[in-house]
Enzyme design. Structure first.
Site, mmCIF file in Angstrom:
data_model
loop_
_atom_site.group_PDB
_atom_site.id
_atom_site.type_symbol
_atom_site.label_atom_id
_atom_site.label_comp_id
_atom_site.label_asym_id
_atom_site.label_seq_id
_atom_site.Cartn_x
_atom_site.Cartn_y
_atom_site.Cartn_z
ATOM 1 N N GLU A 197 35.288 16.788 -2.979
ATOM 2 C CA GLU A 197 34.613 16.416 -1.741
ATOM 3 C C GLU A 197 33.604 17.502 -1.372
ATOM 4 O O GLU A 197 33.995 18.632 -1.057
ATOM 5 C CB GLU A 197 35.634 16.250 -0.613
ATOM 6 C CG GLU A 197 35.007 15.966 0.747
ATOM 7 C CD GLU A 197 36.015 16.083 1.888
ATOM 8 O OE1 GLU A 197 35.755 15.518 2.958
ATOM 9 O OE2 GLU A 197 37.051 16.764 1.704
ATOM 10 N N ARG A 202 31.441 18.964 1.250
ATOM 11 C CA ARG A 202 31.548 18.829 2.695
ATOM 12 C C ARG A 202 30.273 19.225 3.436
ATOM 13 O O ARG A 202 30.183 19.072 4.653
ATOM 14 C CB ARG A 202 32.716 19.678 3.212
ATOM 15 C CG ARG A 202 34.061 19.197 2.688
ATOM 16 C CD ARG A 202 35.213 20.058 3.198
ATOM 17 N NE ARG A 202 35.251 20.160 4.644
ATOM 18 C CZ ARG A 202 35.735 19.214 5.451
ATOM 19 N NH1 ARG A 202 36.188 18.084 4.941
ATOM 20 N NH2 ARG A 202 35.750 19.401 6.752
ATOM 21 N N ASP A 236 0.843 -1.193 0.000
ATOM 22 C CA ASP A 236 0.000 0.000 0.000
ATOM 23 C C ASP A 236 0.880 1.246 0.000
ATOM 24 O O ASP A 236 1.428 1.641 1.026
ATOM 25 C CB ASP A 236 -0.909 -0.011 1.234
ATOM 26 C CG ASP A 236 -1.793 1.234 1.325
ATOM 27 O OD1 ASP A 236 -1.803 2.027 0.368
ATOM 28 O OD2 ASP A 236 -2.466 1.403 2.352
ATOM 29 N N GLU A 289 33.145 7.796 13.221
ATOM 30 C CA GLU A 289 33.094 7.738 11.766
ATOM 31 C C GLU A 289 33.655 6.397 11.298
ATOM 32 O O GLU A 289 34.678 5.931 11.819
ATOM 33 C CB GLU A 289 33.904 8.876 11.153
ATOM 34 C CG GLU A 289 33.877 8.908 9.626
ATOM 35 C CD GLU A 289 34.641 10.098 9.064
ATOM 36 O OE1 GLU A 289 35.493 9.875 8.185
ATOM 37 O OE2 GLU A 289 34.385 11.238 9.517
ATOM 38 N N GLU A 314 35.572 10.524 16.366
ATOM 39 C CA GLU A 314 35.559 11.859 15.785
ATOM 40 C C GLU A 314 35.847 12.920 16.864
ATOM 41 O O GLU A 314 36.158 12.609 18.004
ATOM 42 C CB GLU A 314 34.217 12.129 15.081
ATOM 43 C CG GLU A 314 34.283 11.962 13.566
ATOM 44 C CD GLU A 314 35.209 12.960 12.905
ATOM 45 O OE1 GLU A 314 35.544 14.009 13.517
ATOM 46 O OE2 GLU A 314 35.629 12.701 11.761
ATOM 47 N N ARG A 364 39.677 23.039 4.891
ATOM 48 C CA ARG A 364 38.356 22.431 5.030
ATOM 49 C C ARG A 364 37.275 23.443 5.397
ATOM 50 O O ARG A 364 36.193 23.052 5.808
ATOM 51 C CB ARG A 364 38.416 21.328 6.089
ATOM 52 C CG ARG A 364 39.193 20.097 5.642
ATOM 53 C CD ARG A 364 39.468 19.146 6.799
ATOM 54 N NE ARG A 364 39.848 17.825 6.344
ATOM 55 C CZ ARG A 364 41.067 17.484 5.935
ATOM 56 N NH1 ARG A 364 42.019 18.388 5.912
ATOM 57 N NH2 ARG A 364 41.326 16.246 5.549
ATOM 58 N N HIS A 378 30.474 14.065 4.579
ATOM 59 C CA HIS A 378 31.278 14.539 3.462
ATOM 60 C C HIS A 378 31.194 13.516 2.334
ATOM 61 O O HIS A 378 31.346 12.310 2.561
ATOM 62 C CB HIS A 378 32.732 14.719 3.888
ATOM 63 C CG HIS A 378 32.900 15.621 5.075
ATOM 64 N ND1 HIS A 378 33.995 15.573 5.902
ATOM 65 C CD2 HIS A 378 32.088 16.585 5.582
ATOM 66 C CE1 HIS A 378 33.866 16.471 6.851
ATOM 67 N NE2 HIS A 378 32.718 17.096 6.687
ATOM 68 N N GLU A 407 29.055 10.436 9.710
ATOM 69 C CA GLU A 407 29.397 10.489 11.133
ATOM 70 C C GLU A 407 28.143 10.220 11.960
ATOM 71 O O GLU A 407 27.027 10.486 11.511
ATOM 72 C CB GLU A 407 29.997 11.856 11.482
ATOM 73 C CG GLU A 407 31.297 12.136 10.742
ATOM 74 C CD GLU A 407 31.751 13.581 10.837
ATOM 75 O OE1 GLU A 407 32.936 13.842 10.578
ATOM 76 O OE2 GLU A 407 30.907 14.460 11.158
ATOM 77 N N GLU A 437 31.210 9.865 3.938
ATOM 78 C CA GLU A 437 31.835 9.702 5.249
ATOM 79 C C GLU A 437 30.789 10.036 6.322
ATOM 80 O O GLU A 437 30.811 11.106 6.921
ATOM 81 C CB GLU A 437 33.047 10.621 5.386
ATOM 82 C CG GLU A 437 34.155 10.342 4.377
ATOM 83 C CD GLU A 437 35.291 11.339 4.452
ATOM 84 O OE1 GLU A 437 35.181 12.326 5.224
ATOM 85 O OE2 GLU A 437 36.304 11.155 3.754
#
Length: 452
Positions: free
Chosen positions: A341, A343, A62, A202, A195, A323, A251, A140, A138
């Site tokens: 990447e 982030r 359904d 992670e 982390e 970063r 990320h 976390e 990645e």
């Protein structure tokens, strides 16, 4: 992706292999898994002796009861298992999992509201442009203790920090069991670690094609929660469960490969080892970043993570070094590893939709031959507003409401979702933000109740 169906409507070789494995390993039940538009994993359990029927006819359910699917007058949907996703559940060794595509029974075609179909459409567009898409996330997560009644608290079970070892990292045994469970389900684990925040972890798994990666994220969240529960812990992928510490991101590394197996993002003659296609792809993601955020960061809580000062990327720029930017170009040991990447996504997102919109935005950058600005090598967190304006750096939306507005105004991202998902997703997110706006938090009570 599944192999082509047998011309007589029977079983494919891969499906026959699954049936043999079910018999050989003594599987009693199959969990037929799919996700709703918000990324919540759903499943229909059937006895293992229904496996052949599931492959040849599908299993009906359904659809009106699933978030963002269909109205009650058009509720019959069908699950078509993807044989390549068969995996025995490590915490229930007589049960196995198959990820399914959702079929519209009235047309026999893939259901446009199925997030997996939305991602497949993005991959078809990439294929038509001569590319296949690889991705690696990645994700976390936090591990919290449970109370006496088994309900989640926000009390972490360790006081560890980045890359800490026991005795500070009390969850190393939990991560080990999670890794063993993931490996039993076919994951290739690259690394795991504690982390930055207390109770935050992670586990990284290897690059794969984008569809398999999205399947893996959905599976990963399920496995982490199930095995954490065996240790009387609650695992959460909520982006910011504890105020004033780092939140959880996801990320996401992305690269395109050509039909001959070459990495389309690599150019050894470039200063950054990035091809023109990679820079255009990056420019496309940056161009649509505000609208993408509604999908990659889809909850009210997502924007408690996306604030300066907690290592979360909020500035719409890219960098080959630091970063603090929205997109980073990680170092690559070999040409095949060249990638970008993103982030900003977080692990509360629907992985199928998040990858789909990122891919469409990047491909738009390639098709439009967008110019990519120079990378920002300074720490953007230290910029004041005037310097950000000088560099032309904007920010992501400050809250879910702003992100939803940006999504409403971005035709590319809406088209990437498709009419059905876009309508249902916007409706759900507008309702979520409206409900949040009229709520009164404990912070407000503590701050204002006796003051005014």
């Amino acid at each position: 992706m599944t192999d082509e169906p047998a011309p007589d409507g029977g079983l494919t070789d891969e499906e026959r292999d699954v049936l043999e494995r079910i018999d050989r390993e003594g599987i009693d039940f199959l969990r037929l898994q799919f996700t709703d538009i918000l990324g919540t994993v759903k499943n229909v359990a059937v006895p293992a002796d229904q496996a052949e029927k599931a492959f040849t006819e599908g299993i009906y359910f359904d659809g009106s009861s699933i978030e963002g699917f269909v109205r009650i007058q058009e509720s019959d949907m069908r699950l078509k298992p993807d044989a390549s996703t068969f995996s025995v559940l490590p915490w229930r060794d007589t049960s196995a999992r198959l990820i399914c595509d959702v079929i519209n029974t009235s047309t026999g075609e893939p259901f446009e509201g199925d997030p997996r179909h939305v991602l497949k459409s993005a991959l078809t567009r990439a294929e038509e442009m001569g590319y296949t898409v690889n991705a690696a996330p990645e994700p976390e997560f936090f591990l919290f203790e449970e109370d006496e009644e088994g309900r989640a608290t926000t009390k972490t079970n360790d006081a560890g920090g980045y890359f800490d070892l026991a005795p500070k990292d009390l969850a190393s045994d939990v991560r080990r069991d999670i890794i063993f469970g993931l490996e039993e389900m076919g994951f290739d684990i690259e690394a795991s670690h504690h982390e930055v925040a207390e109770g935050q972890h992670e586990i990284n798994f290897e690059y794969d094609d984008a569809l398999t990666t999205a399947d893996n994220v959905a599976t990963f969240r399920t496995v982490v929660r199930a095995i954490a529960a065996q240790h009387d812990l609650h695992a959460t992928f909520m982006p910011k469960p504890i105020p004033k510490i780092n939140g959880s991101g996801m990320h996401t590394h992305i690269s395109l490969f050509t039909d001959d197996g070459e990495n389309a993002f690599h150019d050894g003659d470039d200063e950054f080892d990035l091809s023109e296609a990679a820079k255009q792809f990056t420019a496309g993601v940056l161009e649509h970043a505000e609208a993408l955020a509604a999908v990659t960061n889809p909850t009210v809580n997502s924007y408690k993570r996306l604030v300066p000062g907690y290592e979360a990327p909020v500035y719409v720029a890219w960098s080959d070094r630091n970063r603090s930017a929205l997109i980073r170009k990680p170092a690559a040991r070999v040409p095949a590893a060249s990638r970008i990447e993103a982030r900003f996504p977080d692990p509360s997102c629907n992985p199928y939709l998040a990858l789909a919109v990122l891919i469409h935005a990047g491909l738009d950058g390639i098709e439009q031959e967008m110019e990519c600005d120079d990378p920002v090598r300074e720490n953007i967190y230290e910029f004041d507003e005037a310097k950000r304006e000088e560099y032309g750096i904007t920010t992501l939306p400050a809250n879910l409401g702003e992100a939803v507005e940006a999504l409403e105004d971005d035709e590319l991202v809406l088209d990437a979702l498709g009419d059905h998902v876009a309508e249902k997703f916007l409706k759900a997110k507008q309702a979520e933000y409206d409900e949040y706006r009229v709520d009164v938090s404990d912070w407000e009570i503590d701050r204002y109740l006796e003051k005014f």
